[in-house]
Motif scaffolding. Structure first.
Motif, PDB file in Angstrom:
ATOM      1  N   PHE A  94      40.034  42.245  33.151  1.00 24.92           N
ATOM      2  CA  PHE A  94      39.350  41.178  32.419  1.00 24.92           C
ATOM      3  C   PHE A  94      37.943  40.876  32.899  1.00 24.92           C
ATOM      4  N   LEU A  95      37.758  40.656  34.194  1.00 20.74           N
ATOM      5  CA  LEU A  95      36.429  40.299  34.698  1.00 20.74           C
ATOM      6  C   LEU A  95      35.674  41.483  35.287  1.00 20.74           C
ATOM      7  N   LEU A  97      36.028  43.342  37.916  1.00 21.56           N
ATOM      8  CA  LEU A  97      35.813  43.447  39.358  1.00 21.56           C
ATOM      9  C   LEU A  97      35.932  44.906  39.800  1.00 21.56           C
ATOM     10  N   ASN A  98      35.115  45.280  40.777  1.00 20.52           N
ATOM     11  CA  ASN A  98      35.191  46.651  41.272  1.00 20.52           C
ATOM     12  C   ASN A  98      36.478  46.898  42.043  1.00 20.52           C
ATOM     13  N   ASN A 104      43.491  40.199  46.702  1.00 21.97           N
ATOM     14  CA  ASN A 104      42.069  39.967  46.448  1.00 21.97           C
ATOM     15  C   ASN A 104      41.847  39.839  44.944  1.00 21.97           C
ATOM     16  N   PRO A 105      42.480  38.839  44.341  1.00 18.87           N
ATOM     17  CA  PRO A 105      42.480  38.761  42.881  1.00 18.87           C
ATOM     18  C   PRO A 105      41.251  38.030  42.349  1.00 18.87           C
ATOM     19  N   CYS A 106      40.947  38.270  41.080  1.00 16.43           N
ATOM     20  CA  CYS A 106      39.912  37.483  40.411  1.00 16.43           C
ATOM     21  C   CYS A 106      40.561  36.167  39.951  1.00 16.43           C
ATOM     22  N   PRO A 107      39.751  35.197  39.575  1.00 20.14           N
ATOM     23  CA  PRO A 107      40.315  33.867  39.255  1.00 20.14           C
ATOM     24  C   PRO A 107      41.289  33.846  38.082  1.00 20.14           C
ATOM     25  N   VAL A 108      41.197  34.808  37.173  1.00 20.10           N
ATOM     26  CA  VAL A 108      42.100  34.750  36.022  1.00 20.10           C
ATOM     27  C   VAL A 108      43.408  35.496  36.264  1.00 20.10           C
ATOM     28  N   LYS A 111      46.833  34.065  35.271  1.00 23.79           N
ATOM     29  CA  LYS A 111      47.047  33.821  33.847  1.00 23.79           C
ATOM     30  C   LYS A 111      46.938  35.066  32.999  1.00 23.79           C
TER      31      LYS A 111
ATOM     32  N   LEU B   2      35.875  42.254  26.877  1.00 25.22           N
ATOM     33  CA  LEU B   2      34.670  41.420  26.866  1.00 25.22           C
ATOM     34  C   LEU B   2      33.460  42.277  27.198  1.00 25.22           C
ATOM     35  N   LYS B   4      29.943  43.032  29.220  1.00 25.26           N
ATOM     36  CA  LYS B   4      29.513  42.769  30.589  1.00 25.26           C
ATOM     37  C   LYS B   4      28.846  41.401  30.667  1.00 25.26           C
ATOM     38  N   GLU B   7      31.450  38.753  30.823  1.00 22.24           N
ATOM     39  CA  GLU B   7      32.088  38.701  32.145  1.00 22.24           C
ATOM     40  C   GLU B   7      31.205  37.931  33.127  1.00 22.24           C
ATOM     41  N   ILE B  10      31.286  34.181  32.335  1.00 18.61           N
ATOM     42  CA  ILE B  10      32.489  33.494  32.803  1.00 18.61           C
ATOM     43  C   ILE B  10      32.425  33.269  34.307  1.00 18.61           C
ATOM     44  N   LYS B  11      32.023  34.324  35.044  1.00 14.93           N
ATOM     45  CA  LYS B  11      31.907  34.166  36.496  1.00 14.93           C
ATOM     46  C   LYS B  11      30.899  33.080  36.843  1.00 14.93           C
ATOM     47  N   ILE B  14      32.418  29.701  36.350  1.00  8.99           N
ATOM     48  CA  ILE B  14      33.385  29.372  37.393  1.00  8.99           C
ATOM     49  C   ILE B  14      32.661  28.994  38.680  1.00  8.99           C
ATOM     50  N   ASP B 130      40.482  25.117  35.597  1.00 10.13           N
ATOM     51  CA  ASP B 130      41.688  25.836  36.033  1.00 10.13           C
ATOM     52  C   ASP B 130      41.341  26.979  36.977  1.00 10.13           C
ATOM     53  N   LEU B 131      40.280  27.707  36.626  1.00  4.97           N
ATOM     54  CA  LEU B 131      39.952  28.935  37.346  1.00  4.97           C
ATOM     55  C   LEU B 131      39.162  28.674  38.621  1.00  4.97           C
ATOM     56  N   THR B 134      41.137  27.955  42.526  1.00  6.01           N
ATOM     57  CA  THR B 134      41.531  28.965  43.509  1.00  6.01           C
ATOM     58  C   THR B 134      40.325  29.608  44.191  1.00  6.01           C
ATOM     59  N   VAL B 135      39.190  29.646  43.485  1.00  5.14           N
ATOM     60  CA  VAL B 135      37.987  30.186  44.121  1.00  5.14           C
ATOM     61  C   VAL B 135      37.537  29.273  45.259  1.00  5.14           C
ATOM     62  N   LYS B 139      41.180  31.522  47.522  1.00  8.02           N
ATOM     63  CA  LYS B 139      42.337  32.342  47.160  1.00  8.02           C
ATOM     64  C   LYS B 139      42.046  33.347  46.051  1.00  8.02           C
ATOM     65  N   SER B 140      40.884  33.213  45.417  1.00  3.14           N
ATOM     66  CA  SER B 140      40.463  34.239  44.458  1.00  3.14           C
ATOM     67  C   SER B 140      38.953  34.392  44.555  1.00  3.14           C
ATOM     68  N   PHE B 141      38.422  35.448  43.939  1.00  2.99           N
ATOM     69  CA  PHE B 141      37.050  35.857  44.229  1.00  2.99           C
ATOM     70  C   PHE B 141      36.290  36.266  42.963  1.00  2.99           C
ATOM     71  N   LEU B 142      34.971  36.111  43.040  1.00  4.02           N
ATOM     72  CA  LEU B 142      34.138  36.432  41.874  1.00  4.02           C
ATOM     73  C   LEU B 142      33.481  37.797  42.024  1.00  4.02           C
ATOM     74  N   SER B 143      33.753  38.478  43.091  1.00  5.07           N
ATOM     75  CA  SER B 143      33.217  39.823  43.271  1.00  5.07           C
ATOM     76  C   SER B 143      34.226  40.654  44.074  1.00  5.07           C
TER      77      SER B 143
END
Ligand code: SF4
Ligand code: SF4
Lengths: 143, 143
Positions: A94-95, A97-98, A104-108, A111, B2, B4, B7, B10-11, B14, B130-131, B134-135, B139-143
């Motif tokens: 979805f996002l 991520l590399n 090491n999950p993305c925020p979505v 869900k 989606l 780029k 994506e 959205i990041k 967040i 919601d998203l 966790t960031v 607990k979750s990551f944008l990269s």
DNA sequence: TTTAAATTGGACAAATGTGTCCGATTTAAA
DNA sequence: TTTAAATCGGACACATTTGTCCAATTTAAA
């Protein structure tokens, strides 16, 4: 979700499933007409599918295209998607991520994971044969 | 699924949800760094989001970006997708038929409809808030 | 008032996806 | 052997997406 080329490819395969009894072939022109796609572009797509061995192409007079192998029951949407779009739909989630994983999950992830699994399951378990039936009965359409 | 650009959008949203308490602003440079996207490209995306009124931009020294409106709980993924990609993901379904309906379905309709509904439900019911939680908790990551 | 920090927006560039054209090649049939 | 019917494949053209550059503008602070 899918590229235009891949949409055409799936439609072409569904159409071919309805014409490919006992080695009967149809021309590029007929395929393009039935799935309403540009003929020259359809040609490129059928070439890719031929290289992926899901269709068989025969050159020369009385040539044309037919499904490869014995039956459309063994060809799944995923085979077509991989042949035309590659595996990005599975690998780039979805996002985009590399690197991602459960640790090491993305925020979505929480869900979205189920949707991704449902899509992959749909692509890997749906055969061309499944889809061609309703078309042949006139209950669904390719255009 | 989606673009780029979407994506990144959205990041960015967040990330902004985690910085936007009480009108605090962050610069384009910081946003781009945190979501790992090209700065100039990110600029275009934030401009789109600003025009869609989901982010507020302030020019000049001490300027920057923050979420618009009171809370990220009122901003849903669908708002971002519409602002950047438009409604194609909803309107152009799996095989991209121009006109389809329950009485004129494409061959995959029976098997795909639920997935489409799940995706739309996910986009319309998932808020940026919601998203972001966790960031912020790491607990979750944008990269 | 001047300066520095910042977004804005237009023009451009590169990459990818979509689509076209046409000559080369293959094959069946006359 | 010649001809006609087909696919093949390379080059090209066009559209969209992705990405960059930079001058103009706005604003806060010195
Ligand atoms: S939803 Fe899960 S699998 Fe998909 S990109 Fe995010 S972390 Fe990775
Ligand atoms: S799956 Fe259903 S809604 Fe989607 S294109 Fe096919 S017929 Fe239309």
């Amino acid at each position: 979700m899918l590229s235009k080329a891949c949409e055409y490819g799936i439609k072409a395969m569904i159409y071919l499933a309805g014409t490919s009894q006992e080695g009967q072939r149809v021309s590029l022109n007929l395929v393009a007409q039935h799935i309403e796609s540009p003929e020259a572009f359809t040609s490129k797509i059928l070439q890719k599918l031929a290289k992926a061995k899901v269709v068989k192409s025969v050159k020369g007079a009385k040539g044309g295209f037919e499904l490869n192998g014995s039956t459309s029951k063994e060809i799944f949407l995923w085979d077509i998607v991989v042949a035309i779009d590659g595996t990005a739909i599975r690998d780039d989630c979805f996002l985009g991520l590399n690197y991602c994983s459960r640790s090491n999950p993305c925020p979505v992830h929480d869900k979205y994971e189920k949707i991704r699994d449902d899509i992959m399951s749909f692509l890997m378990k749906t055969s061309v044969h499944d889809l061609s039936l309703t078309v042949q009965e006139g209950k669904s359409f390719l255009s």
